[in-house]
Design an enzyme around this catalytic site. Structure first.
Site, PDB file in Angstrom:
ATOM      1  N   ARG A 200       0.823  -1.225   0.000  1.00 41.12           N
ATOM      2  CA  ARG A 200       0.000   0.000   0.000  1.00 41.12           C
ATOM      3  C   ARG A 200       0.849   1.264   0.000  1.00 41.12           C
ATOM      4  NH1 ARG A 200      -5.586  -0.995   2.084  1.00 41.12           N
ATOM      5  NH2 ARG A 200      -6.066  -2.883   0.937  1.00 41.12           N
TER       6      ARG A 200
ATOM      7  N   ARG B  81      -3.375   6.539   1.174  1.00 35.95           N
ATOM      8  CA  ARG B  81      -3.926   7.766   1.757  1.00 35.95           C
ATOM      9  C   ARG B  81      -3.002   8.509   2.700  1.00 35.95           C
ATOM     10  NH1 ARG B  81      -9.278   4.606   3.323  1.00 35.95           N
ATOM     11  NH2 ARG B  81      -7.648   3.032   3.328  1.00 35.95           N
TER      12      ARG B  81
ATOM     13  N   ARG C 109      -6.597  11.008  -6.023  1.00 36.81           N
ATOM     14  CA  ARG C 109      -7.837  10.271  -5.780  1.00 36.81           C
ATOM     15  C   ARG C 109      -9.037  11.211  -5.880  1.00 36.81           C
ATOM     16  NH1 ARG C 109     -11.407   8.728  -2.162  1.00 36.81           N
ATOM     17  NH2 ARG C 109     -11.804   6.547  -1.606  1.00 36.81           N
TER      18      ARG C 109
ATOM     19  N   ASP D 286      -6.816  -3.258  -7.375  1.00 33.00           N
ATOM     20  CA  ASP D 286      -7.338  -3.892  -6.165  1.00 33.00           C
ATOM     21  C   ASP D 286      -7.655  -5.345  -6.447  1.00 33.00           C
ATOM     22  OD1 ASP D 286      -8.307  -2.927  -3.316  1.00 33.00           O
ATOM     23  OD2 ASP D 286      -9.681  -4.491  -3.991  1.00 33.00           O
TER      24      ASP D 286
ATOM     25  N   TYR E 112     -14.621 -12.489   0.164  1.00 32.16           N
ATOM     26  CA  TYR E 112     -15.359 -11.251  -0.112  1.00 32.16           C
ATOM     27  C   TYR E 112     -16.575 -11.520  -0.991  1.00 32.16           C
ATOM     28  CZ  TYR E 112     -11.542  -8.600   1.979  1.00 32.16           C
ATOM     29  OH  TYR E 112     -10.636  -8.094   2.869  1.00 32.16           O
TER      30      TYR E 112
HETATM   31  O1  CP3 Z   1      -0.036  -2.250  -2.307  1.00 36.15           O
HETATM   32  C1  CP3 Z   1      -0.375  -1.367  -3.129  1.00 36.15           C
HETATM   33  O2  CP3 Z   1      -0.061  -0.160  -2.996  1.00 36.15           O
HETATM   34  C2  CP3 Z   1      -1.062  -1.811  -4.403  1.00 36.15           C
HETATM   35  C3  CP3 Z   1      -2.464  -1.582  -4.493  1.00 36.15           C
HETATM   36  C4  CP3 Z   1      -3.369  -2.410  -3.620  1.00 36.15           C
HETATM   37  C5  CP3 Z   1      -4.571  -1.909  -3.061  1.00 36.15           C
HETATM   38  N1  CP3 Z   1      -5.232  -2.942  -2.469  1.00 36.15           N
HETATM   39  C6  CP3 Z   1      -5.020  -0.513  -3.144  1.00 36.15           C
HETATM   40  C7  CP3 Z   1      -6.079  -0.051  -2.224  1.00 36.15           C
HETATM   41  C8  CP3 Z   1      -3.300  -3.762  -3.283  1.00 36.15           C
HETATM   42  C9  CP3 Z   1      -2.191  -4.770  -3.559  1.00 36.15           C
HETATM   43  C10 CP3 Z   1      -4.482  -4.089  -2.572  1.00 36.15           C
HETATM   44  C11 CP3 Z   1      -4.775  -5.451  -2.091  1.00 36.15           C
HETATM   45  C12 CP3 Z   1      -6.017  -5.692  -1.364  1.00 36.15           C
HETATM   46  N2  CP3 Z   1      -7.234  -5.093  -1.518  1.00 36.15           N
HETATM   47  C13 CP3 Z   1      -6.147  -6.678  -0.370  1.00 36.15           C
HETATM   48  C14 CP3 Z   1      -5.058  -7.660   0.028  1.00 36.15           C
HETATM   49  C15 CP3 Z   1      -4.013  -7.059   0.865  1.00 36.15           C
HETATM   50  C16 CP3 Z   1      -4.453  -6.633   2.237  1.00 36.15           C
HETATM   51  O3  CP3 Z   1      -4.413  -5.418   2.498  1.00 36.15           O
HETATM   52  O4  CP3 Z   1      -4.795  -7.510   3.046  1.00 36.15           O
HETATM   53  C17 CP3 Z   1      -7.459  -6.638   0.109  1.00 36.15           C
HETATM   54  C18 CP3 Z   1      -8.047  -7.494   1.202  1.00 36.15           C
HETATM   55  C19 CP3 Z   1      -8.147  -5.634  -0.643  1.00 36.15           C
HETATM   56  C20 CP3 Z   1      -9.574  -5.258  -0.553  1.00 36.15           C
HETATM   57  C21 CP3 Z   1      -9.737  -3.864  -0.122  1.00 36.15           C
HETATM   58  N3  CP3 Z   1      -9.427  -2.760  -0.888  1.00 36.15           N
HETATM   59  C22 CP3 Z   1     -10.231  -3.411   1.107  1.00 36.15           C
HETATM   60  C23 CP3 Z   1     -10.663  -4.304   2.251  1.00 36.15           C
HETATM   61  C24 CP3 Z   1     -10.215  -2.015   1.059  1.00 36.15           C
HETATM   62  C25 CP3 Z   1     -10.771  -1.060   2.067  1.00 36.15           C
HETATM   63  C26 CP3 Z   1      -9.888  -0.891   3.234  1.00 36.15           C
HETATM   64  C27 CP3 Z   1      -9.358   0.509   3.299  1.00 36.15           C
HETATM   65  O5  CP3 Z   1      -8.144   0.629   3.547  1.00 36.15           O
HETATM   66  O6  CP3 Z   1     -10.158   1.428   3.113  1.00 36.15           O
HETATM   67  C28 CP3 Z   1      -9.661  -1.627  -0.183  1.00 36.15           C
HETATM   68  C29 CP3 Z   1      -9.421  -0.258  -0.643  1.00 36.15           C
HETATM   69  C30 CP3 Z   1      -8.026   0.079  -1.116  1.00 36.15           C
HETATM   70  N4  CP3 Z   1      -7.264  -0.700  -1.938  1.00 36.15           N
HETATM   71  C31 CP3 Z   1      -7.318   1.290  -0.843  1.00 36.15           C
HETATM   72  C32 CP3 Z   1      -6.107   1.216  -1.547  1.00 36.15           C
HETATM   73  C33 CP3 Z   1      -5.017   2.263  -1.627  1.00 36.15           C
HETATM   74  C34 CP3 Z   1      -7.851   2.462  -0.044  1.00 36.15           C
HETATM   75  C35 CP3 Z   1      -8.830   3.104  -0.939  1.00 36.15           C
HETATM   76  C36 CP3 Z   1      -8.984   4.585  -0.862  1.00 36.15           C
HETATM   77  O7  CP3 Z   1      -8.173   5.346  -1.442  1.00 36.15           O
HETATM   78  O8  CP3 Z   1      -9.989   4.996  -0.267  1.00 36.15           O
END
Ligand code: CP3
Length: 347
Positions: A25, A29, A38, A75, A152
């Site tokens: 990540r 944010r 974003r 994602d 999910y």
């Molecule tokens: O690592 C990176 O920078 C690459 C991009 C990436 C994202 N999600 C961007 C993201 C990767 C590799 C993921 C993987 C992902 N997504 C996982 C597996 C890894 C982990 O964290 O366990 C999972 C379970 C998801 C599903 C997901 N996406 C959830 C549960 C959420 C919401 C949680 C939150 O932090 O709000 C997301 C959103 C998400 N994916 C964000 C980002 C940068 C935040 C979104 C935003 O900008 O509002």
């Protein structure tokens, strides 16, 4: 030609003076420039599907910190959406999906070869990044592992204990297995297209592997990873793959060998000294600083960073966090971590 990218050298089994560094990540944010892009995109999914903007946020942490790898901005839930599930994000809560809990829901899903129209913008993001990244930076593509993505799709949201998925596994094993199979096949096609577009390394995120126990771990975490890795390596010889069976604990031991992964990513529930002894003996490991240090910083961050680098110093290692960096992290602490790792070159 000798490989010059540090991340690829570690994945090939080399022990370097200091490990290459990237962060899960890392585009996120906690960075003001991410929040600005974003905002420009409007919402998270539009950001994922707009190649110029997704490439821009992928590049932001590379420009700011000079990480050794960039991870494609996308994602893991884009695959269910490409298979036909509805997907949306509720601000402050997380993802929501239409659910797959009955045979009819499964029958309505698309086939593994019908996902590419929807995912084409992701491949375009990879192509832009392959052109624009500095020559020393490795481009990592990724997907969620079938079990984690299935949790999910079955629950329609994130769950603390993956209860709905465990329930479906117990009550309708045939349907559950069919879903895991479809995800396994679709993941191969998706990742293969990322490689064709220019991804140099792939990572498979099994964030909820830790809730699988006994035979279910073999069947739904290990076996799908093994199938995906074997097929991708057959199509793309020499392609390095990182597996992340998060919270696997003792089952990290032998996971790389059993699945064919070149590296396993460690969460911070295992100690680096234990993992050096029991996991790194088989090859490269990635990890595993607790992401809370990116919020708190200071001497604890420095001490713990040094401890991890030292514990893994006698074998191939990629420095990373144990899980994604959180929105409340201080960007200054990321710089401090990098400075600490790179300042540890062996004399
Ligand atoms: O690592 C990176 O920078 C690459 C991009 C990436 C994202 N999600 C961007 C993201 C990767 C590799 C993921 C993987 C992902 N997504 C996982 C597996 C890894 C982990 O964290 O366990 C999972 C379970 C998801 C599903 C997901 N996406 C959830 C549960 C959420 C919401 C949680 C939150 O932090 O709000 C997301 C959103 C998400 N994916 C964000 C980002 C940068 C935040 C979104 C935003 O900008 O509002």
């Amino acid at each position: 030609m000798t490989e010059t990218k540090k991340l690829l050298r570690s994945l090939a089994g080399e022990t370097l003076p200091t490990p290459p560094i990237w962060m899960m990540r890392q585009a996120g944010r906690y960075l003001p420039e991410y929040r600005a892009t974003r905002e420009q995109a409007g919402d998270f999914l539009s950001l994922c599907y707009t190649p110029d903007l997704a490439a821009e946020v992928t590049l932001q942490p590379i420009r700011r910190y000079g990480f050794d790898a960039a991870i494609l901005f996308a994602d893991i839930l884009l695959v269910p959406q490409a298979l036909g599930a509805d997907l949306w994000f509720v601000t402050g809560e997380g993802p929501r999906l239409s659910t797959v809990t009955a045979q009819g829901d499964f029958d309505a899903l698309k086939g593994k070869d019908d996902i590419h129209d929807r995912l084409a913008p992701v491949y375009e993001t990879v192509r832009i990044l392959a052109r624009e990244l500095p020559s020393e930076t490795t481009l990592i593509g990724f997907a969620g592992a079938p079990w984690t993505v299935a949790t999910y799709m079955i629950a329609g949201r994130g769950t603390p204990d993956q209860g709905p998925a465990h329930r479906l596994m117990a009550e309708n094993e045939a349907l559950f297995d069919a879903l895991i199979d479809r995800l396994t096949e679709a993941t191969v096609e998706y990742l293969s297209c990322q490689v064709e577009a220019g991804a140099e390394v792939l990572k498979l995120f099994d964030s909820w592997a830790g809730s699988l126990t006994g035979e279910a771990f073999e069947r739904y975490a290990l076996d799908p990873a093994k199938r995906i890795i074997a097929e991708l390596k057959a199509r793309h010889p020499g392609l390095p793959i990182i597996a992340f069976p998060r919270e696997a604990g003792a089952r990290y031991v032998g996971f790389a060998k059993a699945t064919g992964a070149d590296c396993v990513a460690l969460d911070n529930s295992v100690s680096p000294e234990w993992a050096a002894l029991h996991v790194q003996v088989d090859g490269c490991v990635q990890g595993n600083l607790a992401s809370s240090h990116m919020v708190t910083g200071g001497k604890d961050l420095i001490d713990e960073t040094r401890r991890i680098v030292k514990a893994f110093a006698s074998g191939p290692h990629i420095f990373n966090l144990g899980h994604g960096i959180t929105p409340d992290a201080d960007p200054e602490n990321v710089a401090l971590m990098i400075e600490t790792v790179r300042g540890m070159a062996k004399g």
